[in-house]
Motif scaffolding. Structure first.
Motif, PDB file in Angstrom:
ATOM      1  N   THR A  43     132.720 -71.905 -23.229  1.00  0.00           N
ATOM      2  CA  THR A  43     133.670 -71.376 -24.342  1.00  0.00           C
ATOM      3  C   THR A  43     134.130 -69.862 -24.614  1.00  0.00           C
ATOM      4  N   PRO A  44     135.233 -69.605 -25.241  1.00  0.00           N
ATOM      5  CA  PRO A  44     135.850 -67.926 -25.397  1.00  0.00           C
ATOM      6  C   PRO A  44     134.431 -67.312 -26.143  1.00  0.00           C
ATOM      7  N   PRO A  45     134.358 -65.943 -25.575  1.00  0.00           N
ATOM      8  CA  PRO A  45     133.013 -65.465 -26.567  1.00  0.00           C
ATOM      9  C   PRO A  45     133.543 -64.550 -27.594  1.00  0.00           C
ATOM     10  N   PHE A  46     134.678 -65.067 -28.427  1.00  0.00           N
ATOM     11  CA  PHE A  46     134.685 -64.822 -29.589  1.00  0.00           C
ATOM     12  C   PHE A  46     134.091 -65.143 -30.955  1.00  0.00           C
ATOM     13  N   VAL A  47     133.481 -66.532 -30.853  1.00  0.00           N
ATOM     14  CA  VAL A  47     132.818 -66.388 -31.929  1.00  0.00           C
ATOM     15  C   VAL A  47     131.325 -67.020 -31.823  1.00  0.00           C
ATOM     16  N   GLY A  48     131.011 -65.771 -30.008  1.00  0.00           N
ATOM     17  CA  GLY A  48     129.521 -65.843 -29.271  1.00  0.00           C
ATOM     18  C   GLY A  48     128.888 -67.207 -29.216  1.00  0.00           C
ATOM     19  N   GLN A  49     129.139 -68.059 -29.060  1.00  0.00           N
ATOM     20  CA  GLN A  49     128.155 -69.658 -29.012  1.00  0.00           C
ATOM     21  C   GLN A  49     128.137 -69.958 -27.670  1.00  0.00           C
ATOM     22  N   GLY A  50     128.445 -69.032 -26.335  1.00  0.00           N
ATOM     23  CA  GLY A  50     128.655 -69.565 -25.285  1.00  0.00           C
ATOM     24  C   GLY A  50     126.749 -70.012 -24.954  1.00  0.00           C
ATOM     25  N   MET A  51     126.517 -69.210 -24.409  1.00  0.00           N
ATOM     26  CA  MET A  51     124.923 -69.533 -24.168  1.00  0.00           C
ATOM     27  C   MET A  51     124.214 -70.806 -25.759  1.00  0.00           C
ATOM     28  N   GLY A  52     124.223 -70.194 -26.759  1.00  0.00           N
ATOM     29  CA  GLY A  52     124.027 -71.060 -27.581  1.00  0.00           C
ATOM     30  C   GLY A  52     123.610 -72.331 -27.939  1.00  0.00           C
ATOM     31  N   ALA A  53     125.629 -72.869 -27.116  1.00  0.00           N
ATOM     32  CA  ALA A  53     125.552 -74.053 -26.898  1.00  0.00           C
ATOM     33  C   ALA A  53     125.083 -74.885 -25.638  1.00  0.00           C
ATOM     34  N   GLY A  54     124.668 -74.176 -24.923  1.00  0.00           N
ATOM     35  CA  GLY A  54     124.094 -74.963 -24.267  1.00  0.00           C
ATOM     36  C   GLY A  54     122.226 -74.923 -24.516  1.00  0.00           C
TER      37      GLY A  54
END
Length: 508
Positions: free
Chosen positions: A294-305
């Protein structure tokens, strides 16, 4: 060696899965190629839905001590003038935690590792399954070269973007058409930069940038690289005032002497949007960056995992404990893949709005952005951390054409006795009802291993049910709503039997 679950990768996703499974007494082996916590900062943000997961693991207070409150979002023009400001109030949201929090990933990983046994310096070299027995995980000790085979009932591949697990199951990444090169700069300093304590997003198609404070002495910048630029172009000195890196961050550091700014990391990243074509092959699952980028623009990359882990862990525990059918595991990809795709789509949209559009796009931002904060309800929408509901599955019972609470997260509301929903549910199913249950209904619910929570008209959960046009809801162990009904007896028919041993006692 034979274990119920092998987890490949000890990042936040793998560690979250291990901790959640441990709550149900499920033995796991966590394999990690690095000796200990990877020291470099990467992820820096999580929302209150993910903070709630930390709370379920008993880490909320410890995380609060190492994290930093984010005040909201400012949109800036290329000259760093404020186009719009979306201020986030202090205090907690619907889940009992701050809606946006900044942190240093190594600090978070140390918290997640506490009490877990992680086998470091262990390289996974092969994952093999024949469909009739346990999965064979071939590993090599990176220090001694010794080889070993571990047999597991299930394998969770939490091994990142270059996942060996993904290759082992024959899955591949689908490109969702986003590719941008960015320079990421982490600085440590005891100096006070005197900046607004929120995310600064520079809307500049020439050099888009992001600035944020992530801790008491830690700061993060991200700059879009121009064609022909690379990370090496910004490692051209001892960080004295004239070098290119210092010039990039100087608008924020101002007159702070360069010698007072410690460069923690300068790294080039390619922000991509990708999703695996399949997330499971029989007894092997993909989670985190192995399944989606996920591109980081909504800050959800780590959270998605971490959302992947919380979705799968209780189902896996139920299947291993023989209280859920094996088909329950089919719901993992059905629910999580569309959710991850929706968050990737949102991140792409925000990224493009901030960084692209040429002169017309820049003019549009200058004209519209200052008026955005004046639009009724828009600020709340921009700052709202609620993510989309889960899609229909065997464990999300929702009509196709009617809006319902099913698939949404139930608020972690304060109950009459001062406890929150998660404290009472304690990793079990819960039935939240505005209808007083009969003795027979209460007995039926408790025999399924669930807890009954009866609301009163003044309760937050009572208002939540009424806003959802229902009188009762079944809440899953991950907090998502399984089903709703105006008939408690009918609702009980959709309640699964989930009686696995839990190491989490209800908070008294």
């Amino acid at each position: 060696m034979k274990v119920p679950v092998v987890i490949v990768g000890a990042g936040p996703t793998g560690l979250t899965a291990a901790r959640l499974l441990a709550r149900y007494g499920v033995e796991c082996v966590v394999l990690e190629r690095w000796e200990s916590v990877f020291p470099q900062p990467r992820a820096v943000h999580l929302d209150d839905e993910v903070y709630r997961v930390l709370g379920r693991m008993g880490l909320a207070e410890e995380f609060a001590a190492i994290s930093w409150h984010c005040h909201g979002l400012r949109l800036l023009d290329p000259d760093l003038r404020v186009l719009a400001e979306f201020r986030r109030p202090r205090g907690t949201g619907r889940h009992g935690f701050p809606r946006a929090t900044m942190f240093d990933q190594p600090d978070l990983e140390r918290l997640l590792r506490a009490g877990l046994e992680v086998r470091g310096n262990t390289e996974v070299t092969g994952i093999v399954q024949d469909g009739t027995g346990p999965v064979r995980v071939e590993v090599t000790d990176r220090l001694t070269g010794e080889r070993e085979t571990i047999h597991a009932d299930y394998v969770l591949g939490c091994d990142g973007a270059n996942s060996l697990t993904r290759k082992a199951i024959g899955a591949s990444m689908t490109d969702l058409r986003f590719d941008q090169r960015w320079l990421v700069v982490d600085i440590a300093t005891t100096a006070d930069l005197g900046e607004w304590e929120g995310v600064h997003q520079v809307c500049d198609p020439g050099r888009a940038a992001t600035y944020m404070r992530i801790g008491r002495t830690r700061y993060r910048w991200e700059f879009r690289l121009l064609p022909g630029e690379s990370e090496g172009d910004f490692r051209d000195g001892d960080f004295h005032g004239g070098d290119r890196l210092h010039r990039l961050i100087a608008p924020w550091t101002k007159d702070v002497p360069a010698e007072d700014l410690e460069v923690v990391r300068v790294a080039e990243y390619t922000f991509r949007a990708q999703i695996a074509d399949r997330w499971r092959d029989r007894r092997v699952f993909l989670l985190g960056d192995a399944a989606h980028l996920t591109p980081p623009f909504v800050g959800q990359g780590m959270g998605a995992g971490m959302r992947d882990a919380v979705n799968l862990a209780w189902k896996l525990a139920g299947v291993l404990g023989a209280t859920l059918p094996e088909q329950a595991l089919d719901t993992y990809e059905v629910e999580r893949k569309p959710h991850a795709r929706a968050m990737i789509r949102t991140a792409k949209l925000v990224g493009k709005a901030m960084t692209e559009g040429g002169r017309f796009g820049e003019l549009l931002r200058r004209v519209l952005a200052p008026r955005l904060a004046l639009v009724p309800g828009l600020s709340r929408h921009v700052l709202d951390s609620e993510t989309p509901p889960l899609h229909r599955s065997d464990l999300v019972v929702r009509p196709r054409l009617r809006r319902t609470l099913a698939g949404r997260l139930c608020p972690n509301a304060v109950l009459d006795d001062g406890r929150r929903l998660d404290d009472v549910a304690a990793a079990r199913f819960a039935v939240v009802t505005a209808i007083a249950p009969t003795e027979a209904e209460r007995t039926a619910i408790e025999e399924c291993g669930a807890v009954v929570i009866t609301t009163r008209p003044s309760d937050e959960l009572h208002h939540w049910l009424r806003a959802g046009h229902t009188r009762a809801a079944v809440i899953r162990p991950d907090g998502a709503v399984l089903s709703t009904s105006n008939s408690l007896s009918r609702l009980c028919l959709s309640l699964p039997r989930f009686t696995v041993r839990s190491n989490v006692a209800p908070t008294p």
